[in-house]
Scaffold this motif. Sequence first.
Motif, PDB file in Angstrom:
ATOM      1  N   HIS A   1      44.222  41.920  32.818  1.00  0.00           N
ATOM      2  CA  HIS A   1      44.472  41.993  34.254  1.00  0.00           C
ATOM      3  C   HIS A   1      43.232  42.488  34.989  1.00  0.00           C
ATOM      4  CE1 HIS A   1      49.061  42.577  33.321  1.00  0.00           C
ATOM      5  NE2 HIS A   1      48.651  41.322  33.137  1.00  0.00           N
ATOM      6  N   LEU A   2      42.547  43.476  34.412  1.00  0.00           N
ATOM      7  CA  LEU A   2      41.350  44.015  35.050  1.00  0.00           C
ATOM      8  C   LEU A   2      40.268  42.942  35.183  1.00  0.00           C
ATOM      9  CD1 LEU A   2      39.600  46.333  36.145  1.00  0.00           C
ATOM     10  CD2 LEU A   2      39.058  46.944  33.772  1.00  0.00           C
ATOM     11  N   SER A   3      40.101  42.145  34.145  1.00  0.00           N
ATOM     12  CA  SER A   3      39.091  41.087  34.206  1.00  0.00           C
ATOM     13  C   SER A   3      39.434  40.048  35.266  1.00  0.00           C
ATOM     14  CB  SER A   3      38.945  40.419  32.839  1.00  0.00           C
ATOM     15  OG  SER A   3      40.132  39.723  32.486  1.00  0.00           O
ATOM     16  N   ILE A   4      40.716  39.886  35.515  1.00  0.00           N
ATOM     17  CA  ILE A   4      41.151  38.916  36.530  1.00  0.00           C
ATOM     18  C   ILE A   4      40.885  39.447  37.939  1.00  0.00           C
ATOM     19  CG2 ILE A   4      43.171  37.771  37.549  1.00  0.00           C
ATOM     20  CD1 ILE A   4      44.332  37.591  34.702  1.00  0.00           C
ATOM     21  N   VAL A   5      41.271  40.699  38.193  1.00  0.00           N
ATOM     22  CA  VAL A   5      41.152  41.239  39.550  1.00  0.00           C
ATOM     23  C   VAL A   5      39.719  41.575  39.922  1.00  0.00           C
ATOM     24  CG1 VAL A   5      43.501  42.144  39.474  1.00  0.00           C
ATOM     25  CG2 VAL A   5      41.590  43.635  38.853  1.00  0.00           C
ATOM     26  N   ARG A   6      38.812  41.641  38.945  1.00  0.00           N
ATOM     27  CA  ARG A   6      37.412  41.937  39.254  1.00  0.00           C
ATOM     28  C   ARG A   6      36.813  40.881  40.180  1.00  0.00           C
ATOM     29  NH1 ARG A   6      34.962  46.026  36.520  1.00  0.00           N
ATOM     30  NH2 ARG A   6      35.872  46.682  34.531  1.00  0.00           N
ATOM     31  N   SER A   7      37.345  39.662  40.096  1.00  0.00           N
ATOM     32  CA  SER A   7      36.812  38.586  40.930  1.00  0.00           C
ATOM     33  C   SER A   7      37.331  38.656  42.360  1.00  0.00           C
ATOM     34  CB  SER A   7      37.176  37.216  40.332  1.00  0.00           C
ATOM     35  OG  SER A   7      38.586  37.075  40.234  1.00  0.00           O
ATOM     36  N   GLY A   8      38.278  39.535  42.618  1.00  0.00           N
ATOM     37  CA  GLY A   8      38.843  39.657  43.958  1.00  0.00           C
ATOM     38  C   GLY A   8      38.075  40.641  44.811  1.00  0.00           C
ATOM     39  N   THR A   9      38.651  40.979  45.930  1.00  0.00           N
ATOM     40  CA  THR A   9      37.981  41.870  46.889  1.00  0.00           C
ATOM     41  C   THR A   9      38.649  43.235  46.997  1.00  0.00           C
ATOM     42  OG1 THR A   9      39.331  40.949  48.687  1.00  0.00           O
ATOM     43  CG2 THR A   9      37.176  39.921  48.269  1.00  0.00           C
ATOM     44  N   ASP A  10      39.723  43.437  46.233  1.00  0.00           N
ATOM     45  CA  ASP A  10      40.439  44.717  46.311  1.00  0.00           C
ATOM     46  C   ASP A  10      39.757  45.728  45.387  1.00  0.00           C
ATOM     47  OD1 ASP A  10      42.182  46.837  46.398  1.00  0.00           O
ATOM     48  OD2 ASP A  10      43.981  45.577  46.400  1.00  0.00           O
ATOM     49  N   ARG A  11      38.759  46.426  45.922  1.00  0.00           N
ATOM     50  CA  ARG A  11      38.002  47.405  45.128  1.00  0.00           C
ATOM     51  C   ARG A  11      38.879  48.580  44.685  1.00  0.00           C
ATOM     52  NH1 ARG A  11      34.375  45.154  42.682  1.00  0.00           N
ATOM     53  NH2 ARG A  11      35.853  43.473  43.032  1.00  0.00           N
ATOM     54  N   LEU A  12      39.849  48.928  45.497  1.00  0.00           N
ATOM     55  CA  LEU A  12      40.734  50.050  45.157  1.00  0.00           C
ATOM     56  C   LEU A  12      41.538  49.730  43.908  1.00  0.00           C
ATOM     57  CD1 LEU A  12      41.741  52.836  46.022  1.00  0.00           C
ATOM     58  CD2 LEU A  12      43.525  51.691  47.371  1.00  0.00           C
ATOM     59  N   LEU A  13      42.073  48.518  43.822  1.00  0.00           N
ATOM     60  CA  LEU A  13      42.848  48.113  42.648  1.00  0.00           C
ATOM     61  C   LEU A  13      41.948  48.022  41.409  1.00  0.00           C
ATOM     62  CD1 LEU A  13      45.500  47.180  41.394  1.00  0.00           C
ATOM     63  CD2 LEU A  13      44.940  44.827  42.120  1.00  0.00           C
ATOM     64  N   VAL A  14      40.741  47.495  41.590  1.00  0.00           N
ATOM     65  CA  VAL A  14      39.800  47.415  40.468  1.00  0.00           C
ATOM     66  C   VAL A  14      39.484  48.809  39.935  1.00  0.00           C
ATOM     67  CG1 VAL A  14      37.438  46.810  39.810  1.00  0.00           C
ATOM     68  CG2 VAL A  14      38.784  45.235  41.214  1.00  0.00           C
ATOM     69  N   GLY A  15      39.264  49.741  40.839  1.00  0.00           N
ATOM     70  CA  GLY A  15      38.955  51.103  40.399  1.00  0.00           C
ATOM     71  C   GLY A  15      40.116  51.747  39.669  1.00  0.00           C
ATOM     72  N   ARG A  16      41.321  51.517  40.179  1.00  0.00           N
ATOM     73  CA  ARG A  16      42.506  52.106  39.542  1.00  0.00           C
ATOM     74  C   ARG A  16      42.713  51.544  38.140  1.00  0.00           C
ATOM     75  NH1 ARG A  16      48.743  50.705  40.796  1.00  0.00           N
ATOM     76  NH2 ARG A  16      49.625  51.951  39.108  1.00  0.00           N
ATOM     77  N   LEU A  17      42.609  50.213  38.002  1.00  0.00           N
ATOM     78  CA  LEU A  17      42.809  49.605  36.693  1.00  0.00           C
ATOM     79  C   LEU A  17      41.680  49.972  35.725  1.00  0.00           C
ATOM     80  CD1 LEU A  17      44.206  46.021  37.429  1.00  0.00           C
ATOM     81  CD2 LEU A  17      45.436  48.090  36.747  1.00  0.00           C
ATOM     82  N   SER A  18      40.463  50.109  36.237  1.00  0.00           N
ATOM     83  CA  SER A  18      39.349  50.514  35.377  1.00  0.00           C
ATOM     84  C   SER A  18      39.606  51.885  34.776  1.00  0.00           C
ATOM     85  CB  SER A  18      38.045  50.528  36.185  1.00  0.00           C
ATOM     86  OG  SER A  18      37.702  49.234  36.625  1.00  0.00           O
TER      87      SER A  18
END
Length: 329
Positions: free
Chosen positions: A45-62
């Motif tokens: 899921h993290l690899s998928i959302v990295r291509s998006g613009t939601d930095r907050l979600l990327v940081g949380r999943l990371s």
Amino acid sequence: MDIDAFAAAHQPSWDRLEELVRRRGSLSGPEVDELVELYQRTATHLSIVRSGTDRLLVGRLSALVARARSAVTGAHTPAWREFARFFTVSFPVVAYRARWWWAGTALAFLAVSLVLGAWVAGDPAVQSAIATPEQIKQLVERDFADYYSEHPATAFAGQVWINNAWVSMTVIASSVLLGLPIPYVLWQNALNVGVTGGLMASRDRLDIFFGLITPHGLLELTAVFLAAAAGMRLGWTAIDPGPRRRAEALAEQGRAVVSVALGLVVVLLVSGLIEAMVTPSPLPTWARIAIGVVAEGAFLAYVAYFGRRALRAGETGDLERAPDLAPTA
């Protein structure tokens, strides 16, 4: 891709993973399997959302994936467990495995000291070659006893500890030369003990000699004997590695000797405290000697109990065997 819809669809699995990570020390087998599966899924899921613009979600999943990875791949054993393992397994088992080298070293040292002491005590010519009658008188009547009380106890304990630790570390370090210098170091110490004891005996002062040297000397010399035994055993391993490859045997034994070096720091600290606070104390001679005997007996019993138990469990004292914790089903 609709990030909000994606997050809403997978939020329950992320929450479940976070819960399992929090409880990682008490998971059942199925829950550990679930933890691994959710970790792998969330990493995807993290690899998928990295291509998006939601930095907050990327940081949380990371952050969640990093915590889950720590739980899955293993966290290092807590420091207090490593400390407890060292003093109940690593150090005593190495000392116990070297017990015959240890005992042989002690017997040889005592035999040499007794022979030298008897020779010095019984031959006035030898005494004259060592020192003048005035110097011998000064030693036996004042200097030997004053040595233990001329400095403040705390400073003297520190000085003794550093000196004894240095001697033991020198002995252990000599193992890199196949242990060949170790007999010489032991000879120098046996010479000091034998000559001093012989001079004290020649003036009927053996009661003072043993009354002052026994309280701390039992534990102190035992530590030196153990250091010498471990060092010579390592040197012998280079000559006769047994059924294993020489490099492998030396590496294992070398790491085990490190356990001895670290453990003796504590043993010699106790010896130094006894030498500084008990040896020169106004306690009766029998009481001071009894303290030394109790300390020696406690150390030998500790090595025998924990060392034998660890040896039966297949331990070697190799520091590389300090365990890591990893969740398994």
